[in-house]
Scaffold this active site. Sequence first.
Site, PDB file in Angstrom:
ATOM      1  CD  GLU A 169       7.630   3.698  10.725  1.00 26.49           C
ATOM      2  OE1 GLU A 169       6.540   4.072  10.247  1.00 26.49           O
ATOM      3  OE2 GLU A 169       7.929   2.497  10.897  1.00 26.49           O
ATOM      4  CB  CYS A 217       5.388  -7.681  14.394  1.00 29.81           C
ATOM      5  SG  CYS A 217       6.924  -6.739  14.363  1.00 29.81           S
ATOM      6  CB  SER A 248       5.458   0.474  12.224  1.00 26.96           C
ATOM      7  OG  SER A 248       6.637   0.344  11.468  1.00 26.96           O
ATOM      8  CD  GLU A 263      -2.478  -4.283   1.740  1.00 30.58           C
ATOM      9  OE1 GLU A 263      -3.264  -3.519   2.308  1.00 30.58           O
ATOM     10  OE2 GLU A 263      -2.682  -5.514   1.615  1.00 30.58           O
TER      11      GLU A 263
END
Length: 565
Positions: free
Chosen positions: A284, A301, A321, A364
């Site tokens: 990415e 993270c 990210s 999610e």
Amino acid sequence: MMSDKKIAMIDGIPVQIEGEKNLLELIRKAGIELPTFCYYSELSVYGACRLCVFEDERGNIDAACSAQPWSGMIVKTNTERLRTYRKMILELLLATHCGECTACEDNGTCKLQEFATRFHIENIRFPKNTQKLDVDTSSPCITKDQSKCILCGDCVRMCSEIQNVGAIDFAYRSSKTTISTAFNEPLAESNCVGCGQCVVVCPTGAIMIRNETNKLWKELDDPNNKVIVQIAPAVRVAIGESLGVKEGEDVMGKITAALRRLGFAEVFDTSTGADLTVLEEAAEFAQRLESGKNLPLMTSCCPAWVQYCEDNFPEMMSHVSSCRSPMQMMGSILKEYNKDSDKRTVNVAVMPCTAKKYEAARDEFKKDGVPDIDYVITTRELIQMIRESGIVFSELDPETVDVAFGTMTGAGVIFGVTGGVTEAVLRHVSPDKSRTGLRLTALSGARGMDGVKETSVMLGEREVKIAIVSGLKNAYEIMERVKQGEKYDFIEVMACPGGCVNGAGQPVTTGNRKQVRAQGLYMADNASNIRLAEQNPLMTELYGGILKGREHELLHVHYDGKKHD
């Protein structure tokens, strides 16, 4: 010749003054451990508890945490007046404190309990004036019990000064003073991000980790369940110090053995998920560097950081990210791998972090309303389970994790310390994969416990500017600099100072334990026979198997920038 050294006399002991910021530090330097509830070197001086009092040569009494040392001062710390004074303070606190010590989760580690024993409090002369108040259990991460609060203010200052969240503060006055969220809302409805650093500094168990061990015991006892578990890298270097093993020692093998004895069917290492994160995040990053869009790329993270960004910088969420955290990557793979099991799969994660409980509960990370991770327990909760079961942890023979996903690298292990994600990614993108190249990467500026580290590396002909941040106040300041136009290409953020080794779910750190734990992870990395994520043969197997054509579905996530209840 006269010496120009500055000397203070403490209980008749000459002690040199060498830049100590207050008298309390100088007294501790003399080998005298004054009691205190409200002093932490990284927080502002509050001076509320008055336990660290001293007596000067004129008989004046003052708090050592707020007094400045000066050459020639004469200090006494253990007079009859001071002992009487401290005992009276402790009795007053105990008179208004919930006294159900044996039923408190902080039993055995509570500072009020410790000091009551230390100062031999046998009788409380004041009328008992305790109120049984409702416990706030709305947060999936922490609980708040006001009846155990002694108003030391440690949680308030931590939340405001170090984490820049400000979810709690003092409310009301005099005898009605309390620690509260804005408008006394439940924690889950406040701007709390679940980092749990308030738990770390709370001395009495008023704020505690949301404990799920009772539910997990029932899952383990159900013969219709297949209970599997993954362990985060930072857990292995923190759990041992509470169970009779040298602090900082890598005890992953003992943890694996203990979990099997507790009844877990399969045991895995979250470092495998971290290896996946390296590959996905590096890809990415390369894509964004090539396109020049949505830079800087910011790591994802840490769930407390993600929620903090959602709350405070929603316009910057496109920079975070799309990679799931290693825990969630591992969780989705394990659920997929066990989907055809003839038993109900219960997916558990042992984490150093309280915010991981919130992350696992986010929509999610659910499929048809079912979470990929069913339970997140912290290092401290696992310690409780091991002790409750009677397992003598220090005498366990080490065992390896299960073979299905049992290959991991040193790159994944160092995710547990601030700068570890950056170093692992740099190893992957560096053209020099030799041992010398790895040493040079280790010297790139990613290592160390500083709250903000900045470095730059050359990728081909391009200079890549990197910021590595731990502590949310530091993250806020970096984000403000980005908004003002400062250019970075990659920003690693961890909410807990020092990273996951200092997570709120770990045994509380004192002194240099953060560094000791970090060194334990670096030693585990050095001892790994594979230290580059792309050299992990399991990665090829995963991408050609479970992940084939489903990488985005199982390894990535879209955050909409809004806080989830």
